[in-house]
Scaffold this active site. Structure first.
Site, PDB file in Angstrom:
ATOM      1  N   ASP A 554       2.179   0.328   6.674  1.00 43.38           N
ATOM      2  CA  ASP A 554       1.240  -0.234   5.698  1.00 43.38           C
ATOM      3  C   ASP A 554      -0.198   0.190   6.002  1.00 43.38           C
ATOM      4  OD1 ASP A 554       0.379  -1.757   3.557  1.00 43.38           O
ATOM      5  OD2 ASP A 554       1.498  -3.532   4.155  1.00 43.38           O
ATOM      6  N   GLU A 557      -4.353   4.240   4.543  1.00 42.89           N
ATOM      7  CA  GLU A 557      -5.400   5.025   3.866  1.00 42.89           C
ATOM      8  C   GLU A 557      -6.402   5.697   4.834  1.00 42.89           C
ATOM      9  OE1 GLU A 557      -3.289   2.497   1.433  1.00 42.89           O
ATOM     10  OE2 GLU A 557      -4.607   1.812   3.024  1.00 42.89           O
ATOM     11  N   ASP A 631      -0.597  -2.329  -3.762  1.00 38.85           N
ATOM     12  CA  ASP A 631      -0.632  -3.744  -4.154  1.00 38.85           C
ATOM     13  C   ASP A 631      -1.084  -3.895  -5.597  1.00 38.85           C
ATOM     14  OD1 ASP A 631       0.183  -4.378  -1.606  1.00 38.85           O
ATOM     15  OD2 ASP A 631      -1.841  -4.623  -0.851  1.00 38.85           O
TER      16      ASP A 631
END
Length: 947
Positions: A554, A557, A631
Site C-alpha cells: 500500500d 506513490e 481509494d
C-alpha cells in the site's frame, strides 16, 4: 551521495564516442547498434548529439543530449534486449536514413528533426519541425539536469491511449493534458499508445506532462464578474449549512485550497465542518473554443456554467478527487457561473484551474515535458496492431510474469478485519453459503497501534497467526494476502535498524509531522538495493515464514504524508540513493516491488510471487505486481471512471488491474441508511460487482458498510442473487480466464482490451470510454446509472454479435439500446467466438477443468487456445504447460480440436468436451444444464467434429 552506477572516465568515453573524426562528407558515426549524429544547427531546441539505436526491426531507441557526451545511467525501467537486427544507413539529400526490415528513420542533418516512416516512406510519427525539443538547465538538491521537452506532430484523426491510470473519465487523450504524477488513485506509466499502431516509451522518472503541456492557470486568468456585476472577482458566500445563515461574504478571484498548507486561507470564523460555500457571478474568456477546467475536490462539489451542471461529485477529505471538464466558450462572451461546495470535515480541499483553448498552430501535436533528465530518452515501437506494440513494450521492460491461478478467483477484503476470529468467520460464512472465494485480505492495523513497520501481529487480536493461516489453507482452501507498507514508526526495532543503516527518508521525522493516528513515521528508500534487501528480510522473518501467500503493498506513490504540496512530497523523499527526488519521483513503486519480488523468489523459487500495489511504473509487470485503482469513492460517477481508468492502464502494457468493487470511500448517508439510500447502496454494489467480475482481478473492498455480499443484502434480495450469479459465472469462466492469463506471458496478451485493440479500423469507437473486450470474445458494457434498466451499446462493425444470456444475434456496426435489468449487465459475444466453461467450483483448485463446455458462436471462423499449467509455481518458465487449439471453420461447419502440445505434472490426460453450437437463426441461452450438440472424449489427439 552514493550511486548505484558509476561513470566511465571522460577520456575513455570520448575515445569511444568522439566525433572529432567526422569527415566533411559523412555526417554520422556508426556504432555497434546504430548511429550518432551531430546536427549542424546546434541550439537549445536541437541538442548537440543524437543517438539512434536499433533494438529490433520495429523498436528504435532515441537519445538526444545537450552535452558533449551521453549519460551512462542504467535504466530502471528498460532491461537489456538480446537481438541483432539487420539494418543499414545512408545519406540522401539533407537526411541521414537508417533502415531496418520494417521501418525507416530519417534524421535531418541540419535541424536534427527525426521522422519514423514505413518502408514506402509513409510517415508514422515525426518530431515537430523548428520547435522539436527544449533543454532547460535546472538544479535539484544540488544535482544538475535539464527540464526537457519533446514535441511530435499528430494528425487530426489520431487517438492517444495508455499513460497509466487516471480518474478523469477519458478514453482518448488527444488534445488533453495527462499528468504523470504518482498519487492515490492516479498511476503514472510513461507509455503512450496510438491508434496509428505505434507506441512511445518515455524513459524518464520525473513528473511529466503529456499531450497539451501548458500549465493550468488560476481561475483569475479568466475575466471574472461578481454577482453584482463588478469586474475582477466572484462573489463568495460562506454560510452554515444547517441554518443557511451567512457568516462571510467576500470577493474572491481564485479558488485554490489544494493542500494542508492552504487551510490558513480560510477565515477563522468559518467552521468548515458545518459550512457551505457558494461562488457566483459570470466568467468570460479571451479565446473562442474548448475551455478546460481542472477541479480538485473533497466534500460535495457542484459547478454550473450557463445553467449546465458540469460537475456533481463527492470525495472524502483525506483523499481529494480530481475531475477535468470542458465547455465551449465564445471570446469575450459572459457566462453565468455558480459553484457550490460542502466541505468534508474540519479539513477539506477545493481548487479550480483552467486552460484556454489550444492555439490553432499547436492543435495537431502532442508533447512530453519532464521536470528533470540528463537527456531526451525514448523508444519508438512499431506494430501491426495494438497487441504488437504492447509486445514491443514488454520486450523492452520485461515479460508479464504469470500470476498464480488462485489470483484469478474472487478476493474478499474490507477496511478492515480487526481480529483473527472475525477474519476466519468471514471465510467460514462464504464456504457455508457456497459463495466461491480464493483469497481473503488482511488490511492494515493487524499490528499494535504504535508498532507500524514491525510487521508483527497484535497477539491480543491475532493470538495464533500461524494457526489462522493453516486453517485458511487446510480447512477453507483459501489464501491470505496481507497489507505491508514501506512505512516505519519511530521507536521500534525495525525503525532503529533501518535508520542505523541509513535506509530511511528523515525529513518527515525532523519536521515532526504525525500521521492520522498520531505517530511519527517515515518510509524507507526503495532506490537503495541494500534497503530493499533489508525490507524484504523483515517481511520474510515475521510474515512470509508464517505462510503468507501474497502482498498488498500500500501507499507506494510514496504517500509519506498525505495532502502535501508536490515540493514537500519531494522534500520528504530527499535524498534518494540514486539522486534527487525530483529526478526519480515516479519510480518508487517499481523499486519497492522489485525488492519484494526478488526477495521472495530467492527465498522460495517455487511459489509464484503475487503483489498488489497502489501505484505502478513502466516495467512493473516483470515483478509479479498487479495494481488497483486506489481509494476511489462509492459513487456512480466513480464507478464509471474506473472503466476508462482500467482500459487505459491495460493499454499501458501492464495486464493485471483491479479496483475496490463498490468503491472505498463511502458517503455518510450509507452508514446508517434510510430505505431509499439502502436501496441505492445495494444497486450500486450490484452493478459494480457485475462490472468487477470482468476485469483481470476480481476483488471486493472498502470502508464501512461491511462489504461481504451477505452484509450487502439478504439471500432473497435481487442484489445478493445477482452478485452470487456473477461470482459463479466468473468461476465457470476460469478455463477462459486462465488461458488469457497464460497468453499474457506466452504471447504478451492483454486481458482487458480497449476496443481499438480488436477493431482499430472502426473510427466510431476510438472515443468510447465505457465498453471494452474481456479477452477476444466478450464485449463488456457496465451499467453505471442509478435505476437504469437499459443502456446504449455500440457493437463494432465487421462482426455480428450474440447476446450472452439469450444467444440472440445482432448485426454489428450499430448502436443499440440493450436491456439491462437489475440483475444483468449487457454482455455480447463476438461472432466466431469459442468460449470454454468449466464445472461449478468453490475455489480454483477444487477440481480439474472437466468436463469443459465449449460455447461455439458461429457465423465466422474462430479460434481459441486452452492454456493450462501447474498453477502456482514457475515451471511454466521452463516449458511445463500445455495448450489445446480449437478452430472452427464456418465454410465447412467443423470444429477441430488439435493435438495437445506440451505437458506438465498433474495434467489431465483424458477429458470430455461438451459443445453447444449457436447460430444466428438458432439462439441458445447460457444454460449449463442443457443438452450439448456434441460430446467428445479427448485423449490429446486431434478430433474433427462435423456439424
Amino acid at each position: 551521495m552514493r550511486k548505484l552506477y558509476t561513470f566511465l572516465s571522460t577520456s575513455i568515453f570520448l575515445l569511444v564516442f568522439s566525433f572529432s573524426s567526422f569527415s566533411q562528407d559523412v555526417h554520422y558515426q556508426k556504432t555497434d547498434n546504430g548511429i550518432i549524429v551531430q546536427p549542424s544547427i546546434n541550439g537549445v531546441n536541437i541538442g548537440k548529439q543524437i543517438k539512434i539505436e536499433v533494438i529490433s526491426d520495429k523498436i528504435i531507441h532515441t537519445v538526444v543530449t545537450p552535452e558533449n557526451k551521453f549519460s551512462l545511467e542504467p535504466s530502471l525501467m528498460v532491461i537489456p534486449v538480446k537481438s541483432k537486427p539487420t539494418w543499414s544507413v545512408s545519406e540522401i539529400a539533407n537526411f541521414i536514413q537508417l533502415k531496418t526490415q520494417s521501418l525507416l528513420v530519417k534524421i535531418n542533418i541540419a535541424s536534427g528533426q527525426i521522422q519514423y516512416q514505413d518502408l514506402n516512406g509513409k510517415s508514422i510519427l515525426e518530431e515537430k519541425v523548428q520547435t522539436t525539443r527544449l533543454f532547460k538547465p535546472v538544479s535539484n538538491d544540488g544535482e544538475s539536469s535539464y527540464e526537457i521537452e519533446q514535441i511530435f506532430n499528430s494528425p487530426k484523426d489520431e487517438a492517444i491511449y495508455g499513460l497509466g491510470q487516471h480518474q478523469d473519465d477519458m478514453m482518448n487523450y488527444k488534445g488533453k493534458q495527462v499528468l504523470l504524477l504518482q498519487n492515490n488513485t492516479d498511476v503514472a506509466i510513461p507509455f503512450l499508445l496510438s491508434n496509428k499502431n505505434y507506441g512511445i516509451l518515455w524513459d524518464n522518472y520525473s513528473i511529466t506532462k503529456v499531450g497539451d503541456v501548458r500549465n493550468y492557470q488560476p481561475l483569475s486568468s479568466l475575466r471574472l464578474f461578481s454577482k453584482e456585476g463588478d469586474q475582477g472577482w466572484l462573489t463568495a458566500t460562506y454560510a452554515d449549512k444547517k441554518t443557511g445563515k451567512e457568516t462571510i461574504k467576500r470577493a474572491e478571484s481564485d479558488i485554490d485550497y489544494s493542500f494542508l498548507s492552504d487551510m490558513k486561507k480560510f477565515s477563522d470564523s468559518f467552521k468548515m465542518a458545518d459550512g457551505i460555500v457558494k461562488w457566483e457571478g459570470k466568467i468570460s474568456s479571451g479565446y473562442t473554443g474548448l475551455q478546460h477546467f481542472n477541479v480538485k475536490y473533497a466534500g460535495y462539489i457542484k459547478i454550473w456554467i450557463n445553467g449546465e451542471l458540469l460537475v456533481d461529485k463527492w470525495r472524502q477529505a483525506w483523499n481529494p478527487g480530481s475531475a477535468v471538464v470542458e465547455t465551449e466558450m465564445q471570446k469575450d462572451k459572459k457566462y453565468d457561473v455558480k459553484i457550490e461546495w460542502i466541505p468534508d470535515g474540519t479539513e477539506s480541499y477545493l481548487a479550480i484551474k483552467c486552460l484556454t483553448p489550444i492555439p490553432e498552430e499547436d492543435q495537431n501535436q502532442y508533447a512530453f515535458l519532464s521536470e528533470s533528465g540528463n537527456e531526451i530518452n525514448y523508444y519508438f515501437i512499431l506494430g501491426g496492431n495494438a497487441d504488437e506494440v504492447i509486445s514491443g513494450y514488454r520486450t523492452l521492460t520485461g515479460k508479464a510474469v504469470l500470476m498464480p491461478k488462485w489470483a484469478m478467483g474472487f478476493w474478499q477484503s474490507r477496511e478492515r478485519y480487526k481480529t483473527q476470529e472475525e477474519l476466519l468467520g468471514v471465510v467460514k460464512e462464504f464456504r457455508d453459503r457456497k459463495i466461491p472465494i480464493d483469497n481473503i485480505v488482511l488490511d492494515w492495523q493487524y499490528w499494535k497501534p504504535d508498532r507500524w513497520g514491525t510487521h508483527e501481529f497484535d497477539k491480543s487480536r491475532f493470538p495464533d497467526p500461524e494457526g489462522m493461516i493453516k486453517t485458511l489453507h487446510d480447512t477453507y482452501h483459501t489464501r491470505l494476502m496481507i497489507s505491508v507498507w514501506p512505512k516505519f514508526y519511530t521507536g521500534n526495532s525495525n525503525y532503529d535498524l533501518m535508520n542505523k543503516n541509513g535506509f530511511l527518508y528523515k525529513r518527515n521525522i525532523v519536521d515532526g509531522r504525525k500521521d492520522w493516528l498520531g505517530y511519527q513515521s517515515t518510509f524507507y528508500d526503495a532506490f537503495n538495493p541494500e534497503a530493499r534487501e533489508m525490507f524484504w528480510s523483515l517481511m520474510n522473518k515475521t510474515l512470509y515464514k508464517k505462510g503468507i501467500d501474497a502482498w498488498w503493498m500500500d501507499a507506494t506513490e510514496p504517500d509519506i504524508h498525505s495532502n502535501l504540496p508536490i515540493w514537500e512530497r519531494k522534500q520528504n523523499m530527499t535524498p534518494t540513493y540514486l539522486g534527487s527526488a525530483t529526478k526519480y519521483f515516479n519510480a518508487f513503486p517499481l523499486q519497492n516491488s522489485k525488492g519484494v519480488y526478488e526477495g521472495q523468489r530467492k527465498e522460495n523459487p517455487d511459489d509464484r510471487v503475487f503483489i498488489l500495489t497502489r501505484s505502478a511504473y513502466g516495467g512493473l509487470q516483470r515483478y509479479a505486481a498487479a495494481t488497483w485503482s486506489g481509494d476511489i469513492a462509492s459513487r456512480w460517477e466513480d464507478m464509471k471512471s474506473q472503466i476508462s481508468a482500467g482500459i487505459n492502464f491495460s493499454l499501458s502494457g501492464l495486464p493485471y488491474w483491479t479496483m475496490d468493487i463498490g468503491g472505498f470511500s463511502v458517503e455518510r448517508r450509507y452508514e446508517n441508511p434510510n430505505p431509499a439510500d439502502l436501496a441505492e447502496w445495494r444497486e450500486l454494489n450490484t452493478r459494480w460487482y457485475q462490472f468487477g467480475a470482468f476485469v483481470p482481478l476480481f476483488r471486493g473492498h472498502g470502508q464501512f458498510p461491511l462489504r461481504e455480499v451477505y452484509n450487502i443484502a439478504p439471500t432473497d434480495h435481487p442484489a445478493y442473487k445477482s452478485i452470487l450469479y456473477y461470482n459463479k459465472l466468473r468461476y465457470r469462466l476460469m478455463p477462459y480466464i486462465y488461458s488469457l492469463a497464460g497468453q499474457t506471458y506466452q504471447k504478451d496478451y492483454t486481458i482487458m482490451r480497449g476496443l481499438v485493440m480488436d477493431f482499430g479500423a472502426d473510427e466510431k469507437l476510438k472515443n468510447i470510454a465505457d465498453q471494452y473486450m474481456f479477452g477476444p470474445s466478450l464485449l463488456i458494457n457496465p451499467v453505471y446509472k442509478y435505476g437504469a434498466t437499459n443502456r446504449k451499446v455500440y457493437l463494432p462493425e465487421g462482426n455480428g454479435w450474440y447476446d450472452l444470456y439469450t444467444g440472440g444475434y445482432v448485426k454489428g456496426g450499430q448502436t443499440i439500446t440493450a436491456k439491462a435489468p437489475y440483475s444483468q449487465m449487457p454482455i455480447y459475444v463476438k461472432e466466431g467466438a469459442i468460449i470454454p466453461y468449466g464445472p461449478e467450483i468453490q475455489y480454483t483448485s477444487e477440481k480439474p477443468n472437466d468436463p469443459i463446455t465449449l460455447y461455439l458462436y458461429t457465423g465466422k471462423d474462430g479460434t481459441f487456445t486452452l492454456y493450462e499449467d501447474e498453477g502456482t509455481n514457475y515451471n511454466y518458465e521452463k516449458g511445463a504447460f500445455s495448450t489445446i487449439d480449437f478452430e472452427y471453420s464456418e465454410s465447412v461447419k467443423t470444429l477441430t480440436i488439435s493435438n495437445r502440445k506440451g505437458a506438465f505434472k498433474g495434467m489431465l490426460e483424458n477429458r470430455t468436451f461438451n459443445v453447444i453450437r449457436i447460430t444466428a437463426k438458432k439462439a441458445k441461452a447460457l444454460n449449463f444444464n442443457q443438452a450439448p450438440d456434441k460430446t467428445v472424449s479427448y485423449a490429446g489427439k486431434k478430433i474433427v467434429i462435423k456439424f
